[in-house]
Write a protein that holds these residues in place. Structure first.
Motif, PDB file in Angstrom:
ATOM      1  N   ASP B 271       0.771  -1.174   0.042  1.00 15.83           N
ATOM      2  CA  ASP B 271      -0.075  -0.004  -0.051  1.00 15.83           C
ATOM      3  C   ASP B 271       0.966   1.296  -0.132  1.00 15.83           C
ATOM      4  OD1 ASP B 271      -1.991  -1.768   0.304  1.00 15.83           O
ATOM      5  OD2 ASP B 271      -2.385  -1.439   2.337  1.00 15.83           O
ATOM      6  N   ARG B 272       0.378   2.412  -0.713  1.00 14.48           N
ATOM      7  CA  ARG B 272       1.118   3.537  -0.553  1.00 14.48           C
ATOM      8  C   ARG B 272       0.464   4.626  -0.484  1.00 14.48           C
ATOM      9  NH1 ARG B 272       6.328   3.480   0.233  1.00 14.48           N
ATOM     10  NH2 ARG B 272       6.850   2.265  -1.678  1.00 14.48           N
ATOM     11  N   THR B 273       0.804   5.765   0.417  1.00 13.95           N
ATOM     12  CA  THR B 273       0.401   6.849   0.555  1.00 13.95           C
ATOM     13  C   THR B 273       0.658   7.899  -0.742  1.00 13.95           C
ATOM     14  OG1 THR B 273       0.178   6.761   2.843  1.00 13.95           O
ATOM     15  CG2 THR B 273      -0.226   8.847   1.965  1.00 13.95           C
ATOM     16  N   TRP B 274      -0.096   8.456  -1.293  1.00 14.56           N
ATOM     17  CA  TRP B 274       0.441   9.500  -2.552  1.00 14.56           C
ATOM     18  C   TRP B 274       0.163  10.771  -1.940  1.00 14.56           C
ATOM     19  CZ3 TRP B 274       0.239   7.944  -8.292  1.00 14.56           C
ATOM     20  CH2 TRP B 274       0.235   6.460  -8.242  1.00 14.56           C
ATOM     21  N   ARG B 275       1.112  11.573  -2.257  1.00 13.97           N
ATOM     22  CA  ARG B 275       1.067  13.313  -1.478  1.00 13.97           C
ATOM     23  C   ARG B 275      -0.066  13.840  -2.000  1.00 13.97           C
ATOM     24  NH1 ARG B 275       6.209  17.186  -0.651  1.00 13.97           N
ATOM     25  NH2 ARG B 275       5.023  18.592   0.549  1.00 13.97           N
ATOM     26  N   GLY B 276      -0.904  14.162  -1.103  1.00 15.94           N
ATOM     27  CA  GLY B 276      -2.122  15.153  -1.437  1.00 15.94           C
ATOM     28  C   GLY B 276      -3.378  14.240  -1.826  1.00 15.94           C
ATOM     29  N   ILE B 277      -3.148  13.049  -2.272  1.00 15.08           N
ATOM     30  CA  ILE B 277      -4.190  12.179  -2.626  1.00 15.08           C
ATOM     31  C   ILE B 277      -4.680  11.365  -1.456  1.00 15.08           C
ATOM     32  CG2 ILE B 277      -4.924  10.422  -4.441  1.00 15.08           C
ATOM     33  CD1 ILE B 277      -2.728  11.642  -6.296  1.00 15.08           C
ATOM     34  N   GLY B 278      -3.711  10.550  -0.765  1.00 11.15           N
ATOM     35  CA  GLY B 278      -3.964   9.654   0.208  1.00 11.15           C
ATOM     36  C   GLY B 278      -3.620   8.352  -0.013  1.00 11.15           C
ATOM     37  N   ALA B 279      -3.924   7.575   0.652  1.00  9.44           N
ATOM     38  CA  ALA B 279      -3.662   6.121   0.532  1.00  9.44           C
ATOM     39  C   ALA B 279      -4.417   5.427  -0.470  1.00  9.44           C
ATOM     40  CB  ALA B 279      -4.149   5.361   1.931  1.00  9.44           C
ATOM     41  N   ILE B 280      -3.378   4.537  -1.392  1.00 14.06           N
ATOM     42  CA  ILE B 280      -4.171   3.903  -2.539  1.00 14.06           C
ATOM     43  C   ILE B 280      -3.549   2.407  -2.173  1.00 14.06           C
ATOM     44  CG2 ILE B 280      -4.166   3.586  -4.950  1.00 14.06           C
ATOM     45  CD1 ILE B 280      -3.596   6.505  -5.262  1.00 14.06           C
ATOM     46  N   PRO B 281      -4.614   1.339  -2.245  1.00 12.40           N
ATOM     47  CA  PRO B 281      -4.363   0.315  -1.689  1.00 12.40           C
ATOM     48  C   PRO B 281      -3.364  -0.541  -2.784  1.00 12.40           C
ATOM     49  CG  PRO B 281      -6.488   0.406  -1.847  1.00 12.40           C
ATOM     50  CD  PRO B 281      -5.915   1.741  -2.198  1.00 12.40           C
ATOM     51  N   LEU B 282      -2.165  -1.204  -2.607  1.00 12.94           N
ATOM     52  CA  LEU B 282      -1.537  -1.902  -3.471  1.00 12.94           C
ATOM     53  C   LEU B 282      -0.909  -1.264  -4.542  1.00 12.94           C
ATOM     54  CD1 LEU B 282      -3.384  -5.241  -3.391  1.00 12.94           C
ATOM     55  CD2 LEU B 282      -1.631  -4.452  -1.920  1.00 12.94           C
ATOM     56  N   SER B 283      -0.613   0.040  -4.196  1.00 11.87           N
ATOM     57  CA  SER B 283      -0.356   1.108  -5.189  1.00 11.87           C
ATOM     58  C   SER B 283       1.308   1.341  -5.302  1.00 11.87           C
ATOM     59  CB  SER B 283      -1.088   2.268  -5.193  1.00 11.87           C
ATOM     60  OG  SER B 283      -0.615   2.929  -3.890  1.00 11.87           O
TER      61      SER B 283
END
Ligand code: SF4
Lengths: 98, 367
Positions: B271-283
């Motif tokens: 899982d990865r958090t994208w700055r400004g966007i939030g967590a996106i599972p398995l991204s």
């Protein structure tokens, strides 16, 4: 850093068990890792991203792309001194306007 | 058509544009995923040459922009250590963390170096065995094979003073996240060509099916982008939603098999958090357990960092195509490349930087 630039393989050499090449990007030469396209031969064109060849490319489109990148100053950006570019970013951008 | 002269030979561009104009009967919203494509579009004014109803929504495909703030802050903490040589791609240097950026860490005496390739960082590690050399391994699938090779080589050659601060992100989960958003307006995607040069095209048909969107794999030069748009509009107008490869000179269906094999060995999906966007599972990708010893986050204790994002910055909305950069009140005022509030204003793939560099006079001076 996201850019990928076509270049021509001038020579290949194995360094510590890794296949490397001397690649010409319209006059700028860089050391490039060929480990992901190991069967490339000298004189062929490859698409290079952060020092790695990721695909082959035919000569005509490679030369066209290189000419476009040269015209737009993209080659200078990609292969210039990154530190200096960061330092100058404010002045370059402020000065560029349009 | 004021920008056509910037195409070099304007004829092929004119032909593609004529056809796009001829086939367009209604409004369509297309997202170009990759920030490199956004820059090409704004630089050449492609959005202004299209039929009025065709909108290009700029996507989240700028790895520099979406690297989470806590990872930037960790990078700053590691780079400030006296025993560390911190190596990075140039784009990361002026990305604002909570307090400062890598460039200011360097000015304050940190050993921060810009390298062209992650293998250069490995070389620095071998030349400086008394130092800890850390490489900031960010990027999409295009960049990941390079970073994977550096770690693979470090392990193979026993270079123990090398480590990677990893924050890799993946395109297909981002496409899914865009489509899942309740405010989604996107009706088709121009997919990032060089990502597919590495990964191939097999991940996209399920997405096109599930969300009923055309996905056209597109290159980065202006003619490539026009061709991608032409094919996308043809699909939309005829009610199709397929995956098409409009960049076959660089993209093969199977991608680059040795690179994909290396990625599967070195990284694992997370899982990865994208700055400004939030967590996106398995991204995203992180180092696989077998390479855990080369993970900079394990090697250096960088927990307990308090992050603070600018309260003005709307880069998350920019990155998801919800607003255009100039709709952010700080654009060109509190926020410029000289004093950036968000990463999208400094990255060479960031949308705010593209609008500031190529559209500033039209946008800021007009207000
Ligand atoms: S203009 Fe600046 S503050 Fe506004 S969204 Fe872009 S980076 Fe953030």
């Amino acid at each position: 850093m996201c850019l990928a630039v076509p270049g021509r393989v001038l020579s290949t050499v194995e360094v510590d068990g890794t296949l490397m090449a001397d690649v010409d990007f319209g006059g700028v030469r860089k050391e490039v890792c060929l480990q992901y396209i190991p069967d490339v031969t000298i004189g062929e064109y490859v698409i290079v991203h952060v020092g790695f060849a990721i695909q082959r490319l035919d000569e005509r489109s490679a030369e066209e792309t290189l000419a476009n990148f040269e015209r737009l100053g993209i080659l200078a950006e990609e292969f210039g001194d990154g530190l200096e570019q960061a330092a100058q970013q404010q002045d370059l951008v402020e000065g560029a306007g349009r | 058509m004021k920008y056509l002269e910037e195409f070099g030979d304007p004829e092929p561009a004119r032909r593609l544009l004529d056809e796009i104009h001829a086939v367009t009967t209604r409004s369509w919203s297309l997202m170009e995923v990759c920030g490199g494509q956004t820059h090409s579009i704004i630089r050449h004014g492609i959005d202004q040459l299209l039929p009025d109803g065709i909108e290009l929504i700029h996507g989240p495909g700028c790895p520099v922009c979406v690297t989470p703030l806590e990872v930037i802050d960790r990078a700053l903490a590691i780079a400030a250590r006296p025993d560390v040589v911190f190596c990075s791609f140039g784009d990361m240097l002026r990305v604002p963390g909570s307090g400062q950026d890598l460039f200011s860490v360097k000015s304050a005496g940190g050993d921060v170096r810009v390298v062209y390739s992650p293998l250069d960082a490995l070389k620095i590690a071998r030349q400086n065995p008394e130092k800890e050399v850390v490489f900031f391994g960010i990027g999409f699938e295009t960049t990941a094979p390079a970073n994977a090779m550096a770690v693979y080589q470090a392990r193979r050659l026993g270079v123990r003073n090398f480590s990677l601060l990893v924050s890799h992100v993946l395109v297909p989960p981002a496409i899914a996240a865009v489509m899942e958003s309740p405010t989604c307006r996107v009706q088709a995607f121009l997919a990032a060509g060089h990502v597919c040069s590495v990964m191939g095209t097999s991940e996209y048909p399920p997405l096109a099916q599930r969300y009923k969107v055309p996905i056209v794999i597109t290159g980065f030069e202006p003619l490539d982008i026009l061709e991608g748009i032409r094919r996308t509009v043809l699909q939309l107008e005829s009610g199709r939603h397929e995956v098409e490869n409009a960049y076959p000179r660089a993209v093969r269906e199977e991608g680059n098999t040795p690179a994909v094999a290396m990625l599967r060995d070195v990284f694992e999906v997370t899982d990865r958090t994208w700055r400004g966007i939030g967590a996106i599972p398995l991204s995203g990708w992180r180092l696989a357990e077998k390479y855990g010893a080369f993970d900079a986050e394990r090697r250096f204790d960088v927990s307990g960092i308090r992050t603070q994002e600018s309260s003005l910055c709307r880069s998350g909305e920019v990155l998801q195509g919800q607003i255009k950069p100039q709709e952010c009140a700080a654009f060109g005022k509190e926020c410029t490349p000289r004093k950036p509030l968000g990463a999208t204003m400094v990255s060479s793939e960031g949308a705010c930087a593209a609008y500031y560099t190529h559209r500033r006079l039209e946008l800021v001076d007009a207000t």
